[in-house]
Design a protein around this motif. Structure first.
Motif, short mmCIF file in Angstrom:
data_model
loop_
_atom_site.label_atom_id
_atom_site.label_comp_id
_atom_site.label_asym_id
_atom_site.label_seq_id
_atom_site.Cartn_x
_atom_site.Cartn_y
_atom_site.Cartn_z
N PRO B 597 0.82 -1.21 0.00
CA PRO B 597 0.00 0.00 0.00
C PRO B 597 0.86 1.26 0.00
O PRO B 597 2.00 1.25 0.47
N VAL B 599 2.13 4.50 1.55
CA VAL B 599 2.27 4.91 2.94
C VAL B 599 2.70 6.37 2.96
O VAL B 599 3.22 6.88 1.97
N TRP B 601 4.48 7.42 5.76
CA TRP B 601 5.73 7.34 6.55
C TRP B 601 5.96 5.86 6.80
O TRP B 601 5.05 5.18 7.26
N PRO B 602 7.12 5.35 6.44
CA PRO B 602 7.29 3.90 6.42
C PRO B 602 7.73 3.27 7.74
O PRO B 602 8.20 2.14 7.73
N PHE B 603 7.60 4.01 8.85
CA PHE B 603 8.02 3.48 10.14
C PHE B 603 6.89 3.63 11.14
O PHE B 603 6.23 4.67 11.17
N GLY B 604 6.66 2.62 11.96
CA GLY B 604 5.58 2.72 12.94
C GLY B 604 5.51 1.48 13.81
O GLY B 604 6.47 0.72 13.89
N ASP B 605 4.33 1.25 14.46
CA ASP B 605 4.26 0.14 15.42
C ASP B 605 4.38 -1.23 14.75
O ASP B 605 4.93 -2.15 15.31
N PRO B 607 4.05 -2.04 10.62
CA PRO B 607 3.44 -1.71 9.32
C PRO B 607 3.42 -2.86 8.32
O PRO B 607 3.07 -2.65 7.18
N ALA B 608 3.77 -4.10 8.71
CA ALA B 608 3.82 -5.17 7.72
C ALA B 608 2.46 -5.83 7.52
O ALA B 608 1.98 -6.51 8.42
N PRO B 609 1.84 -5.64 6.37
CA PRO B 609 0.55 -6.30 6.13
C PRO B 609 0.78 -7.81 5.97
O PRO B 609 1.85 -8.26 5.55
#
Lengths: 640, 640
Positions: B597, B599, B601-605, B607-609
């Protein structure tokens, strides 16, 4: 064309010492006399800049003879006595710019005297027609404009113009302002629509400078010249170079590009200039193009730190999601340029992603560069140090991009001067204003005093220990008549933030901007941001950090150093079952280590030895790494 | 000093067309008249070289005018008409070398005529004192030896000498041999212990060439000169360059280095030359140093493919375990140089790691470079293609290091000529001999006929479909009297290999070398290598491929292409619960895909679908990727 002597500088109290002043904006920027950072993280850095960094840079420019090149020009000793690279003039100009903002901020009389002294040496080297360069044009040197690809002549003049703008905005008419205007006028004559030169500079910078000079003077020719430079570019107007035309953004016109590419600093300076041009010209298509490029770059080509530029080769952006932490280039100047660009876009669209990027980049790139003593800097900012860096001697000039330990100065030394001018203007990123109220974007202990509309003054006092603590108290010292709105940024990471109004009621504050009734004089609003340490994972397309996790606390990226682990960080494996631990002001994470046996071939059926039992190990803020001697370091910690 | 006319070329049947002939060795190399590859993978590539690649390269050197530079020199049209980079002469020399080996291998009369024709043009451009260069020394050009850092003069002469050696070893005395000797004599006069020049070349190559010329001629001065070059280096004898002295191995003396560093091709050519020198001089300390450097480099700085050189910047080795698959530089020439170096060390120490490296590198770097039609080449060999490459037109010259689709030729075109000379000499890597028997190192359908000692001839016929099939049958056509030993290499990955003796008994064969009684004439020994596809994991220090797995089959590295996945390989996730599937000659692995998808911002809690259900998808041999049009490609497949 009017002589530069007739230019109206429009200087006066309304200039407010603002670095970028768009004539139209959703939110209007504030200047150095409207926002005062009174302490805390950024206040300390500004104090260090005033106390040490500016003097350090000034001393190195003298010691290396780069400022002395102007004297050599005057005394007819060029090119024999010239020192430094082709762009060394720009360092003296960036120092002058830093000094101008700093004098504007503090009124430091000694610094003002030093500024005038250097400005006089530059002025003496300016030729009668306005040309100024210690690298080109004199007997024995290459002719003017003979190497637009690599010569950096217009780039240097751009920084001269920015120094002039800073002085005009903080002081008024002065020698360096006149030098800048004469040089800019020469550029317009030489590179204008009917001028003999129809090229552009290999390094964008003149564009953003010319638009700001237009804003200072109201002279349309500077804006027109900026447009010519922006529009000419991208059509292969520069000669072929090994890196290819995308290196200096000459492969695709700015308004057709979809993402930032090539040399990161070049791309970002160009984006800033193009955004400024679009705003002044009402060119919404161009503004939308630049905004789209920057947002896509934030989504796909930006490090967790906010750093930009993945490749050492060509100091350039990589492909989408190509963000290797080891040898991440992430040049300090690219971070500064990203702050410049995102700040400009924020003023126009009010999109919190820009302010988030400014915050992330200031804390984790710009603040990482200078050592805690202000006498050494990072040029590149790696997210993974594989071998302990070498100590750099206090009198040693490092190669351009050494990225182990901070160095006092570099052979290509764009970053230290760039840091000084940026730190001197940090206040401008804190707050903005519109007719209805004040917006707070960055949180620091500060005072803000500005007019929403004529006579409607808002004066605020911000109290906070941010980023160490998440509470931000905004007290109205003076409130405009008829009510007003206080708008507060909630960073994207701040899930669960809340705001408490002057009447004592609390409400949840979702990431983005939260607008609340401005408190009456003597009343306060309190924002609570959850700064507790958290695990951060990467999109799976960021292959280089797969199976790894980072730790952030508030806006700070944290790092594991061998100094704390007691051995090479290559051995570390973290477990993320529970949240990171906060204890006595430190963040600790459970780290196991595994043996690092000698191998004869590193690939096979399953070569990963099992780790031992985890123990809690403290992390350091990334901006403070490598302050305790050579170490290995990781921002991204293996989980497998 | 004797005139070159008096040099004894020692040419004759005993030369055997061997590229490297150490005067002492544990295992003696065989030559082009002793080993004939009769078909299979390497036979096909040799046929393609003969049919297409050499002619393709020859045509491009004419078309671009690089060979024509020698005519321009003769006709006094330099520097005006000079074409190509400063090292372009070396491409003509490498072509001459390839032609010489190929004529020696096949006796191709037309190729012999073309070789002589080009050699005559080079000879005509040689100056009376032996100097030859189209770049330096003539009126209007820089003086001779005025740019040792970047001029490549000695590097070019080194390749000229290698061409001369090849011709001497395959034909005997000839014009290009004399040209090479005259040039080498000039080098000895200019750079000798008492010569006016006391420097070294920025690009090692002359060292390995001079030692081999010593071996051809017996003239000690060439060996002495090689020693001077090897010993001078590493003490900062070259001038400062931006990349730093490690770029050209001038930071540490060869005998003190512990790992290969800097520019990979430079480091490996130097290692080859230093190893040759050590062997001829009985300098065991130097030989041990080079061996240690190479083994450490194999353990820590080599890609799964055998490729060397992780950085585009400086085309250099990275730090230990820094092996990013995206933009892996892994220059084709570095692969060739690694084969040269490991072959030389194998002859001395009989360590199977060197032969393993030769095999891995030949199949996965050297064979990857040329397109299946022989008309395009890779310069760099990435292990991860993030964006589909651009088709390169058949008449287009690519920048030096484009690494998306293969290109017909490059502005810096060292690799295509290097491939042609290497492919012409593949036979030399197949087998060696000692007084007791024959050793087989690389498996291909081949005939081998050599003498163990005077009069004791062994003649073997090797039958195999390797690497597609793991069975290798070695039949003795002629067996030496008194018994002999057949030694077979078992690659490190071949757990569970077995060997069946002439008497029908089988025994397990552990990785390394297995020595068995040599079969009598008419009898055979059969080696069975388990080539079935297998999962390969990386040492956890290779951070860039953490959470990823590769697939190998026998010596072949496999790759996933978007052409087979039906979408961008960025979406792929493999499951490794079961072994890869082999079906109808193809290898398939279970691949799920996950959404990619947009995004912000590619960093977070987290984010891997989640991926969808896995399906079997075929892989291709890495050497055959990008043969079906632009694609994205991965060697390392995500497992998380």
């Amino acid at each position: 064309m009017p002589s530069s002597e007739t230019v109206d500088l429009r200087v006066g109290p309304h200039q407010h010492g603002r670095p970028a002043v768009p004539s139209r904006a959703r939110w209007r920027p504030l200047g150095l006399d409207e926002v005062t950072i009174t302490g805390g993280f950024w206040g300390d850095l500004q104090a260090l800049n005033a106390r040490t960094m500016i003097t350090h840079v000034e001393g190195w420019l003298e010691r290396l003879g780069w400022t002395g090149n102007f004297d050599a020009a005057v005394e007819g000793r060029l090119p024999r006595d010239r020192r430094g690279r082709e762009f060394s003039d720009s360092e003296t100009y960036k120092l002058l710019e830093a000094m101008a903002w700093e004098v504007g901020r503090t009124g430091d009389a000694d610094l003002d005297r030093r500024l005038r002294s250097i400005a006089a040496r530059v002025a003496a080297a300016q030729e009668p027609d306005g040309y100024v360069s210690t690298m080109f044009g004199r007997p024995g040197q290459q002719p003017r404009w003979s190497d637009l690809e690599w010569g950096h002549e217009l780039y240097c003049i751009g920084h001269l113009v920015q120094a002039g703008v800073a002085r005009a905005r903080t002081f008024g008419d002065d020698e360096i302002v006149r030098v800048a205007i004469r040089a800019a006028d020469l550029v317009c004559r030489e590179f204008g629509a009917d001028g003999p030169q129809q090229g552009v500079c290999g390094h964008p910078e003149i564009e953003v400078a010319l638009v700001e000079l237009y804003r200072v003077t109201g002279e349309r020719r500077y804006l027109d010249q900026a447009r010519l430079f922006v529009e000419r570019r991208g059509h292969g107007v520069l000669g072929e170079i090994d890196f290819g035309p995308q290196y200096f953004q000459d492969d695709v016109p700015v308004r057709e590009a979809t993402v930032l590419d090539g040399h990161a600093v070049r791309a970002l300076y160009l984006a800033s200039g193009a955004a400024d041009l679009a705003v002044e010209d009402g060119d919404d298509e161009l503004l939308a193009a630049v905004t789209g490029q920057v947002l896509t770059t934030l989504a796909r080509r930006t490090y967790l730190t906010g750093g930009m530029g993945a490749h050492h080769e060509g100091e350039s952006f990589g492909a989408d999601f190509e963000l290797p932490p080891d040898r991440s280039y992430s040049e300090t100047c690219a971070g500064i340029a990203s702050v410049m660009t995102n700040h400009r876009l924020l003023l126009q669209d009010g999109d919190a992603r820009h302010a988030d990027a400014v915050e992330r980049t200031l804390y984790n790139v710009v603040a990482t560069s200078p050592a805690q003593d202000g006498r050494a800097f990072y040029y590149t900012n790696t997210l993974h140090q594989r071998v302990p860096g070498r100590e750099v001697a206090p009198d040693e000039v490092s190669p351009r991009a050494a990225s182990s330990l901070r160095a006092p100065f570099f052979a290509v030394s764009c970053c230290p001067t760039n840091v000084t001018r940026t730190v001197a203007t940090l206040g401008t990123y804190v707050a903005t204003v519109d007719d209805d109220g004040v917006q707070l974007h960055q949180y620091a202990p500060a005072t803000v005093r500005t007019e929403l509309t004529a006579g409607r003054t808002a004066a605020l006092e911000v109290t906070t220990a941010y980023p160490h603590d998440g509470r931000v108290t905004v007290r109205a010292v003076e409130a405009p008549a008829g009510g007003w709105t206080l708008t507060l940024r909630v960073p994207a990471w701040a899930q669960g933030a809340s705001v408490t109004l002057a009447d004592g009621t609390s409400q949840a504050a979702a990431p983005g901007y939260v607008a609340v009734p401005g408190p009456a004089a003597g009343q306060e609003v309190v924002l609570d941001l959850p700064v507790r340490a958290r695990w951060t994972f990467a999109d799976p397309r960021v292959d280089a950090v797969r199976g790894q996790v980072a730790v952030e606390r508030g806006p700070l990226v944290l790092a594991l150093e061998s100094t704390d682990l007691g051995q090479d960080v290559a051995a570390a494996v973290v477990t993320t079952d529970a949240a990171p631990v906060e204890r006595d002001g430190a963040v600790l994470v459970p780290v196991a280590t595994r043996p690092l046996p000698d191998v004869t071939w590193p690939f096979g059926d399953d070569p990963a030895p099992a780790p031992d039992a985890p123990r809690l190990v403290p992390l350091v803020p990334y901006h403070a790494w490598a302050e305790r001697g050579p170490s290995t370091m990781r921002v991204w910690l293996p989980t497998v």
